[in-house]
Design an enzyme around this catalytic site. Structure first.
Site, short mmCIF file in Angstrom:
data_model
loop_
_atom_site.label_atom_id
_atom_site.label_comp_id
_atom_site.label_asym_id
_atom_site.label_seq_id
_atom_site.Cartn_x
_atom_site.Cartn_y
_atom_site.Cartn_z
N ASN A 1 17.05 45.77 -61.11
CA ASN A 1 17.41 44.93 -59.96
C ASN A 1 17.39 43.46 -60.38
OD1 ASN A 1 18.20 44.36 -57.38
ND2 ASN A 1 16.43 45.27 -56.38
N HIS B 1 11.71 44.00 -49.00
CA HIS B 1 12.10 45.41 -49.00
C HIS B 1 11.87 46.07 -47.64
CE1 HIS B 1 12.27 45.16 -53.44
NE2 HIS B 1 13.07 46.20 -53.34
#
Length: 463
Positions: A318, A349
């Site tokens: 990521n 998140h």
């Protein structure tokens, strides 16, 4: 999931068309902005239905803040509003849908838009509200000197190449791409006359796109064959725990973690290919003279699978989110940058408890790994056989530490997470604490950080 794949495949076709028929030499910047925005809005509505209203509300709220807030506070207000709205949406998904993963899960695009909003706000603050000598070299390079128009703002946040799965990119890079300066700027960094060229070459993204599509297809096959056959939930099954030894559980943990990766490889590599197909993502020329199209790449699979340190693993997983965390948090907070960056990552998140178990465990393991590396690594650099053994052991420990850390990220809830860590005897937590207690701490330069330009000036003055 069907809507997601359909949108991304259609976006891939649209990206090729965009590059060929709406390239900078065929269409004005306004037309390119408008096309990218309208298609992005259409994809969002098609994929998420009325849930897409959340994307548009946040975008317009942030545009208002950008134009009304004072420059010294623009990044703070934008950050609070964007992260606050995202968090409220995360909370609603848990309490309304009870841990269910919606088919129309709009949180993914909202997370990408939050990254872009905060990135642009910070870079505007750097470009207008701070002096050049206060900035690091990277902040200077990415600083935005003028506020974008509404069309530019909407295009940057809602363009069809990144509306569904990202990745986040820097505003100046995106505007250079739309205006046709993106590739040219990177090519000018190389002395082509010395290489025997009479003029600048014209790199094509086709080869990079085809390569990434092959990775996408392979990832899809692995996802369909492996992921469902090796579910993470089985690792806390009572029968499994009773019949297997600790080492067997560790081995199975590695297998199920590997099986969970292909869906991320699929989504991120396809998103990267879409941007490349549109002509975006050129990062320059490597030492072998090969054109690189990895400016927006979100992962480096080889470096992930061969990582010999926790840091190396995180830097290649990521990637664009890691870059965002560095630019809006790690480089800007005065204290505890590692801890605050992990906390921000967890909050971004969502609010599932498993995310916080993962990132808090990640803080502990990162600090322990750093202590081991700073205190011990130099003893194993030579001779070569010793270095090889060190690398093999480091690879094994790193892969198992990552598996141990990310398991709660998949499990989400508190009960299965605690059950999992009990079955593992909390061994990584205990070892990390012992390492931090035993090994001496070695302060790093970033504990009191100053802009690079200021450091250079002070050094010159001292001389």
């Amino acid at each position: 999931q069907i809507n997601f794949v359909a949108c991304q495949l259609f976006a891939l076709l649209a990206a090729f068309w965009f590059r060929v028929y709406l390239g900078p030499s065929h269409a004005s910047s306004a037309v390119r902005h408008a096309f990218a925005t309208l298609f992005g809005i259409y994809f969002a509505v098609f994929c998420f239905g009325w849930y897409s209203i959340h994307l548009f509300v946040l975008v317009m709220m942030s545009y208002g803040i950008m134009n009304m807030a004072s420059i010294p506070n623009i990044h703070r207000y934008s950050f609070v509003v964007a992260m606050g709205y995202l968090t409220l949406c995360h909370i609603s998904r848990i309490y309304i849908f009870h841990y269910g993963i919606l088919t129309t899960d709009f949180s993914g695009p909202l997370m990408i838009i939050t990254q872009k909003i905060t990135t642009l706000a910070c870079q505007l603050h750097d470009g207008i509200g701070r002096q050049a000598e206060e900035l690091t070299a990277e902040q200077n390079r990415l600083a935005v000197k003028t506020k974008p128009s509404l069309l530019e703002y909407l295009s940057y946040l809602l363009n069809f190449m990144s509306i569904i799965a990202g990745p986040c990119s820097n505003y100046k890079d995106y505007i250079a791409f739309i205006e046709g300066r993106h590739v040219h700027m990177k090519l000018l960094e190389v002395n082509w006359k010395q290489k025997g060229y009479d003029r600048l070459p014209d790199p094509s993204p086709t080869g990079a796109v085809m390569y990434k599509l092959c990775i996408t297809l392979l990832s899809l096959v692995l996802f369909l064959t492996l992921t469902k056959n090796f579910p993470m939930a089985y690792i806390i099954d009572n029968e499994f725990l009773e019949k297997t030894s600790f080492l067997s559980r560790l081995g199975y943990l590695y297998v199920v973690t590997q099986a969970a990766k292909p869906k991320y490889y699929f989504a991120w590599t396809l998103a990267d290919a879409i941007n490349n197909a549109a002509g975006y993502g050129f990062s320059g020329v490597d030492e072998k003279g090969i054109f690189r199209w990895d400016l927006l790449s979100n992962l480096n699979i080889w470096n992930i699978e061969t990582a010999t340190s926790f840091k190396m693993y995180l830097e290649n997983w990521n990637i664009q989110t890691a870059a965002w965390l560095k630019r809006v948090c790690y480089d800007r907070v005065p204290w505890y940058p590692t801890v605050l960056t992990f906390i921000l990552s967890a909050l971004w998140h969502g609010i599932y408890p498993g995310y916080y178990f993962t990132f808090l465990t990640g803080i502990l393991i990162t600090l322990a790994a750093r202590a081991i590396r700073n205190n011990c690594r130099h003893y194993f650099l030579a001779p070569v056989p010793l270095k090889v053994v060190y690398d093999i052991v480091s690879w094994l420990v790193t892969q198992l530490a990552v598996c141990y850390t990310v398991a709660p990220f998949v499990m989400l809830a508190v009960e299965p997470t605690i059950k999992f860590y009990k079955s593992m005897y909390f061994h990584m937590h205990i070892l990390s604490v012992l390492v931090l207690l035993v090994l001496p701490a070695r302060p790093r330069a970033h504990s009191v950080r100053r802009p690079q330009n200021q450091v250079m000036q002070n050094s010159i003055k001292n001389k």
